[in-house]
Design a protein around this motif. Structure first.
Motif, PDB file in Angstrom:
ATOM      1  N   ALA A  42       0.833  -1.202   0.000  1.00  0.00           N
ATOM      2  CA  ALA A  42       0.000   0.000   0.000  1.00  0.00           C
ATOM      3  C   ALA A  42       0.868   1.252   0.000  1.00  0.00           C
ATOM      4  CB  ALA A  42      -0.915  -0.004   1.231  1.00  0.00           C
ATOM      5  N   ARG A  43       1.954   1.245   0.791  1.00  0.00           N
ATOM      6  CA  ARG A  43       2.851   2.404   0.828  1.00  0.00           C
ATOM      7  C   ARG A  43       3.490   2.632  -0.545  1.00  0.00           C
ATOM      8  NH1 ARG A  43       6.331   0.733   4.473  1.00  0.00           N
ATOM      9  NH2 ARG A  43       5.063   1.508   6.187  1.00  0.00           N
ATOM     10  N   THR A  44       3.874   1.547  -1.201  1.00  0.00           N
ATOM     11  CA  THR A  44       4.487   1.656  -2.526  1.00  0.00           C
ATOM     12  C   THR A  44       3.510   2.235  -3.542  1.00  0.00           C
ATOM     13  OG1 THR A  44       5.882  -0.276  -2.037  1.00  0.00           O
ATOM     14  CG2 THR A  44       5.676   0.373  -4.345  1.00  0.00           C
ATOM     15  N   LEU A  45       2.270   1.788  -3.502  1.00  0.00           N
ATOM     16  CA  LEU A  45       1.265   2.292  -4.442  1.00  0.00           C
ATOM     17  C   LEU A  45       0.975   3.774  -4.206  1.00  0.00           C
ATOM     18  CD1 LEU A  45      -1.239  -0.721  -4.472  1.00  0.00           C
ATOM     19  CD2 LEU A  45       0.415  -0.102  -6.248  1.00  0.00           C
ATOM     20  N   VAL A  46       0.885   4.166  -2.931  1.00  0.00           N
ATOM     21  CA  VAL A  46       0.628   5.574  -2.618  1.00  0.00           C
ATOM     22  C   VAL A  46       1.804   6.439  -3.063  1.00  0.00           C
ATOM     23  CG1 VAL A  46       0.309   7.234  -0.753  1.00  0.00           C
ATOM     24  CG2 VAL A  46      -0.952   5.082  -0.728  1.00  0.00           C
ATOM     25  N   LEU A  47       3.025   6.008  -2.737  1.00  0.00           N
ATOM     26  CA  LEU A  47       4.207   6.760  -3.135  1.00  0.00           C
ATOM     27  C   LEU A  47       4.298   6.891  -4.655  1.00  0.00           C
ATOM     28  CD1 LEU A  47       7.136   5.610  -0.802  1.00  0.00           C
ATOM     29  CD2 LEU A  47       6.235   7.913  -1.079  1.00  0.00           C
ATOM     30  N   THR A  48       4.029   5.792  -5.342  1.00  0.00           N
ATOM     31  CA  THR A  48       4.085   5.820  -6.808  1.00  0.00           C
ATOM     32  C   THR A  48       3.082   6.814  -7.371  1.00  0.00           C
ATOM     33  OG1 THR A  48       4.786   3.491  -6.873  1.00  0.00           O
ATOM     34  CG2 THR A  48       3.847   4.422  -8.886  1.00  0.00           C
ATOM     35  N   SER A  49       1.866   6.809  -6.825  1.00  0.00           N
ATOM     36  CA  SER A  49       0.837   7.732  -7.307  1.00  0.00           C
ATOM     37  C   SER A  49       1.246   9.185  -7.068  1.00  0.00           C
ATOM     38  CB  SER A  49      -0.497   7.442  -6.607  1.00  0.00           C
ATOM     39  OG  SER A  49      -0.914   6.115  -6.844  1.00  0.00           O
ATOM     40  N   VAL A  50       1.762   9.471  -5.869  1.00  0.00           N
ATOM     41  CA  VAL A  50       2.157  10.847  -5.537  1.00  0.00           C
ATOM     42  C   VAL A  50       3.335  11.288  -6.397  1.00  0.00           C
ATOM     43  CG1 VAL A  50       3.069  12.335  -3.728  1.00  0.00           C
ATOM     44  CG2 VAL A  50       1.253  10.702  -3.200  1.00  0.00           C
ATOM     45  N   MET A  51       4.340  10.427  -6.517  1.00  0.00           N
ATOM     46  CA  MET A  51       5.533  10.778  -7.289  1.00  0.00           C
ATOM     47  C   MET A  51       5.200  11.001  -8.764  1.00  0.00           C
ATOM     48  SD  MET A  51       8.340   8.146  -5.660  1.00  0.00           S
ATOM     49  CE  MET A  51       8.950   8.333  -3.982  1.00  0.00           C
ATOM     50  N   ALA A  52       4.452  10.064  -9.345  1.00  0.00           N
ATOM     51  CA  ALA A  52       4.110  10.180 -10.763  1.00  0.00           C
ATOM     52  C   ALA A  52       3.199  11.379 -11.007  1.00  0.00           C
ATOM     53  CB  ALA A  52       3.445   8.891 -11.254  1.00  0.00           C
ATOM     54  N   GLY A  53       2.217  11.579 -10.121  1.00  0.00           N
ATOM     55  CA  GLY A  53       1.298  12.697 -10.286  1.00  0.00           C
ATOM     56  C   GLY A  53       2.000  14.040 -10.171  1.00  0.00           C
ATOM     57  N   ALA A  54       2.867  14.192  -9.160  1.00  0.00           N
ATOM     58  CA  ALA A  54       3.589  15.455  -8.982  1.00  0.00           C
ATOM     59  C   ALA A  54       4.555  15.697 -10.130  1.00  0.00           C
ATOM     60  CB  ALA A  54       4.341  15.435  -7.652  1.00  0.00           C
ATOM     61  N   SER A  55       5.204  14.637 -10.596  1.00  0.00           N
ATOM     62  CA  SER A  55       6.133  14.782 -11.724  1.00  0.00           C
ATOM     63  C   SER A  55       5.419  15.259 -12.973  1.00  0.00           C
ATOM     64  CB  SER A  55       6.835  13.447 -12.001  1.00  0.00           C
ATOM     65  OG  SER A  55       7.584  13.007 -10.884  1.00  0.00           O
ATOM     66  N   MET A  56       4.254  14.681 -13.250  1.00  0.00           N
ATOM     67  CA  MET A  56       3.510  15.074 -14.447  1.00  0.00           C
ATOM     68  C   MET A  56       2.995  16.503 -14.326  1.00  0.00           C
ATOM     69  SD  MET A  56       3.677  12.749 -16.708  1.00  0.00           S
ATOM     70  CE  MET A  56       2.477  13.521 -17.793  1.00  0.00           C
ATOM     71  N   LEU A  57       2.441  16.874 -13.178  1.00  0.00           N
ATOM     72  CA  LEU A  57       1.899  18.223 -13.013  1.00  0.00           C
ATOM     73  C   LEU A  57       2.994  19.280 -13.179  1.00  0.00           C
ATOM     74  CD1 LEU A  57      -0.576  17.751 -10.015  1.00  0.00           C
ATOM     75  CD2 LEU A  57      -1.157  18.211 -12.398  1.00  0.00           C
ATOM     76  N   LEU A  58       4.123  19.082 -12.505  1.00  0.00           N
ATOM     77  CA  LEU A  58       5.206  20.058 -12.601  1.00  0.00           C
ATOM     78  C   LEU A  58       5.839  20.051 -13.989  1.00  0.00           C
ATOM     79  CD1 LEU A  58       6.954  19.681  -9.130  1.00  0.00           C
ATOM     80  CD2 LEU A  58       5.557  21.573  -9.946  1.00  0.00           C
ATOM     81  N   GLY A  59       5.977  18.864 -14.579  1.00  0.00           N
ATOM     82  CA  GLY A  59       6.567  18.777 -15.904  1.00  0.00           C
ATOM     83  C   GLY A  59       5.735  19.494 -16.950  1.00  0.00           C
ATOM     84  N   VAL A  60       4.422  19.286 -16.913  1.00  0.00           N
ATOM     85  CA  VAL A  60       3.523  19.971 -17.855  1.00  0.00           C
ATOM     86  C   VAL A  60       3.533  21.474 -17.602  1.00  0.00           C
ATOM     87  CG1 VAL A  60       1.117  20.216 -18.574  1.00  0.00           C
ATOM     88  CG2 VAL A  60       2.076  17.940 -18.209  1.00  0.00           C
ATOM     89  N   ALA A  61       3.555  21.885 -16.330  1.00  0.00           N
ATOM     90  CA  ALA A  61       3.581  23.313 -16.004  1.00  0.00           C
ATOM     91  C   ALA A  61       4.847  23.980 -16.553  1.00  0.00           C
ATOM     92  CB  ALA A  61       3.490  23.504 -14.494  1.00  0.00           C
ATOM     93  N   VAL A  62       5.988  23.315 -16.394  1.00  0.00           N
ATOM     94  CA  VAL A  62       7.242  23.874 -16.914  1.00  0.00           C
ATOM     95  C   VAL A  62       7.202  23.942 -18.441  1.00  0.00           C
ATOM     96  CG1 VAL A  62       9.732  23.494 -17.115  1.00  0.00           C
ATOM     97  CG2 VAL A  62       8.596  23.145 -14.919  1.00  0.00           C
ATOM     98  N   ALA A  63       6.636  22.916 -19.087  1.00  0.00           N
ATOM     99  CA  ALA A  63       6.533  22.914 -20.545  1.00  0.00           C
ATOM    100  C   ALA A  63       5.666  24.072 -21.038  1.00  0.00           C
ATOM    101  CB  ALA A  63       5.969  21.585 -21.031  1.00  0.00           C
ATOM    102  N   LEU A  64       4.544  24.328 -20.360  1.00  0.00           N
ATOM    103  CA  LEU A  64       3.684  25.458 -20.730  1.00  0.00           C
ATOM    104  C   LEU A  64       4.407  26.784 -20.513  1.00  0.00           C
ATOM    105  CD1 LEU A  64       0.304  24.214 -19.216  1.00  0.00           C
ATOM    106  CD2 LEU A  64       0.901  24.342 -21.642  1.00  0.00           C
ATOM    107  N   LEU A  65       5.204  26.860 -19.453  1.00  0.00           N
ATOM    108  CA  LEU A  65       5.986  28.073 -19.202  1.00  0.00           C
ATOM    109  C   LEU A  65       7.004  28.292 -20.319  1.00  0.00           C
ATOM    110  CD1 LEU A  65       6.879  30.414 -17.333  1.00  0.00           C
ATOM    111  CD2 LEU A  65       8.417  28.770 -16.213  1.00  0.00           C
ATOM    112  N   MET A  66       7.661  27.219 -20.735  1.00  0.00           N
ATOM    113  CA  MET A  66       8.650  27.322 -21.812  1.00  0.00           C
ATOM    114  C   MET A  66       8.020  27.822 -23.107  1.00  0.00           C
ATOM    115  SD  MET A  66      10.668  23.773 -21.026  1.00  0.00           S
ATOM    116  CE  MET A  66      11.469  23.742 -22.615  1.00  0.00           C
ATOM    117  N   GLN A  67       6.748  27.498 -23.301  1.00  0.00           N
ATOM    118  CA  GLN A  67       6.059  27.922 -24.517  1.00  0.00           C
ATOM    119  C   GLN A  67       5.790  29.424 -24.524  1.00  0.00           C
ATOM    120  OE1 GLN A  67       2.080  26.351 -25.035  1.00  0.00           O
ATOM    121  NE2 GLN A  67       2.407  26.024 -27.229  1.00  0.00           N
ATOM    122  N   ARG A  68       5.754  30.047 -23.351  1.00  0.00           N
ATOM    123  CA  ARG A  68       5.335  31.443 -23.243  1.00  0.00           C
ATOM    124  C   ARG A  68       6.513  32.416 -23.096  1.00  0.00           C
ATOM    125  NH1 ARG A  68      -0.060  32.483 -21.898  1.00  0.00           N
ATOM    126  NH2 ARG A  68      -1.377  30.616 -21.790  1.00  0.00           N
TER     127      ARG A  68
END
Length: 296
Positions: free
Chosen positions: A76-102
């Motif tokens: 359960a700890r592994t699944l929660v950590l994976t979800s948080v890590m992957a979710g935060a990585s995607m959100l920040l990665g997409v945000a930085v990509a949108l910033l780079m576009q502007r």
């Protein structure tokens, strides 16, 4: 009327991929087969030095593992950590990509340089840097927050938060650069038409950007889940090679069972279950690759 002759498939792709496939089979087949065999045996210290060898126990290791309450807690700890890590990585990665576009071109080049530089830092070094930043007495984070001294690792939740920050820090560069490459491929006329219809930035992102990049975003999310599910080094190094049980993920749990508990059969069963869980994610990954390949 004669039936049309069926066209023979072109063997060139198979010839080209053949050597790589053979190398992968040679490198992976034996270790995976060995782990699978070990998972059906009773392997301990006594078996290492015994001429009789290990005893075959069938599925007993799996039964013992699935009956262990700690295993389910770790899962359960592994699944929660994976979800948080992957979710935060995607959100920040997409945000930085949108910033780079502007931003301006010179600023975008600077961001790309910084991202590539961060991505090139080995995991061991980046983890040691974060460990120094959160050091009990002289960590720069404690100094900035004016909470010196403060132990970030006395509580496993805070310690795993630091590990999550390290993983996200290392994952964002690839995601950001890849998403930006996808953003520049969106047809300008599609964006212009949406703006002429009165679409704002959020509406444009939701109804134009996300649908166009959905296969790419799904692919990156799947890859992030695969990578983050196997996180080991960051936690292991932060806790100096001796993490408490509250820090265990599936990888650490199996490692400790093997090399601290000397129960190699049980550890191998844990490794097999981990591989089976990852196979399900890999199926999703391969489907996303197929979809992208079929997109005209």
């Amino acid at each position: 009327m004669p039936l049309p002759r069926r066209r023979r498939p072109d063997p060139t792709p198979y010839v080209l991929i053949g050597p790589s496939l053979l190398v992968l089979i040679a490198v992976l087949a034996y270790p995976l087969g060995k782990v699978l065999v070990l998972s059906t045996q009773h392997w301990g210290v006594s078996q290492i030095f015994s001429p009789a060898g290990p005893e075959f126990v069938g599925l007993d290791n799996y039964t013992q593992l699935l009956a262990d309450a700690e295993f389910w807690t770790v899962l359960a700890r592994t699944l929660v950590l994976t979800s948080v890590m992957a979710g935060a990585s995607m959100l920040l990665g997409v945000a930085v990509a949108l910033l780079m576009q502007r931003v301006a071109a010179w600023c975008r080049r600077t961001i790309v340089f910084a991202l590539v530089l961060a991505w090139s830092v080995p995991t061991f070094i980046s983890t040691e840097i974060f460990a120094w930043m959160t050091e009990y007495n002289s960590g720069v984070v404690n100094w900035a927050l004016r909470i010196t001294p403060y132990d970030w690792y006395g509580d496993a939740t805070l310690g795993l938060t630091v590990a999550t920050a390290i993983v996200v820090w290392g994952a964002v560069p690839l995601i950001a650069v890849t998403v930006y490459a996808g953003l520049v491929q969106i047809p300008p006329e599609l964006v212009e038409a949406a703006r002429m219809d009165g679409a704002g930035s959020w509406t444009l992102f939701r109804h134009v950007t996300v649908p166009v990049l959905r296969p790419l975003l799904a692919l990156l999310t799947t890859l992030s889940v695969i990578w983050d599910f196997q996180v080991f080094n960051q936690i292991w190094i932060l806790r100096h090679g001796a993490p408490a049980s509250d820090y265990y993920t599936l990888g650490i749990y199996s490692y400790v069972k093997a090399y601290a508990g000397h129960d190699y059969g049980l550890a191998s069963a844990g490794a097999v279950l981990t591989v089976l869980l990852l196979v399900g994610v890999m199926v999703v990954y391969l489907r996303q690759i197929t979809k992208i390949g079929d997109t005209p």
